[in-house]
Design a protein around this motif. Structure first.
Motif, PDB file in Angstrom:
ATOM      1  N   LEU A   1       0.816  -1.222   0.000  1.00  0.00           N
ATOM      2  CA  LEU A   1       0.000   0.000   0.000  1.00  0.00           C
ATOM      3  C   LEU A   1       0.849   1.270   0.000  1.00  0.00           C
ATOM      4  O   LEU A   1       0.322   2.371  -0.002  1.00  0.00           O
TER       5      LEU A   1
ATOM      6  N   GLY B   1       0.225   4.134  -2.735  1.00  0.00           N
ATOM      7  CA  GLY B   1      -1.009   4.880  -2.483  1.00  0.00           C
ATOM      8  C   GLY B   1      -0.913   5.751  -1.239  1.00  0.00           C
ATOM      9  O   GLY B   1      -1.339   6.903  -1.246  1.00  0.00           O
ATOM     10  N   LEU B   2      -0.336   5.211  -0.174  1.00  0.00           N
ATOM     11  CA  LEU B   2      -0.179   5.987   1.056  1.00  0.00           C
ATOM     12  C   LEU B   2       0.750   7.171   0.856  1.00  0.00           C
ATOM     13  O   LEU B   2       0.541   8.240   1.432  1.00  0.00           O
TER      14      LEU B   2
END
Length: 102
Positions: free
Chosen positions: A17, A20-21
């Motif tokens: 992730l 995206g983070l």
């Protein structure tokens, strides 16, 4: 308290992730006052988000979702947030999957 962990820690813990983070602004996203900080990693919980600030945050998120060209989202969060997002129609159970149309 349950305020979450900062973006950097989440990126390290969930590398899939990370991209995206990394696009999220800032590292501290929860309510915290300078003279009464909240920090989950240090287990310091000294201030609570006022109701009007919480509602403003949910409203900003709702408008952000509606402004997107995407039509399907997967969102993780807390029951209180989703109850406000849906207009008080749903109290979710822990780990519940819920479909909602804006």
């Amino acid at each position: 308290g349950d305020i979450g962990r900062n973006k950097g820690i989440l990126m390290n813990e969930f590398p899939l992730l990370a991209l995206g983070l990394s696009r999220l602004p800032g590292d501290v996203w929860w309510y915290s006052q300078v003279h009464r900080p909240n920090d989950a990693e240090r287990e310091t919980f000294q201030s609570h988000e006022p109701s009007h600030k919480f509602k403003e945050r949910v409203d900003r998120f709702r408008h952000w979702l509606m402004s997107r060209e995407d039509k399907v989202f997967v969102v993780f969060g807390h029951s209180t947030f989703f109850k406000e997002l849906t207009g008080g129609h749903k109290s979710m159970k822990n780990c519940e999957v819920f479909s909602y149309h804006l």
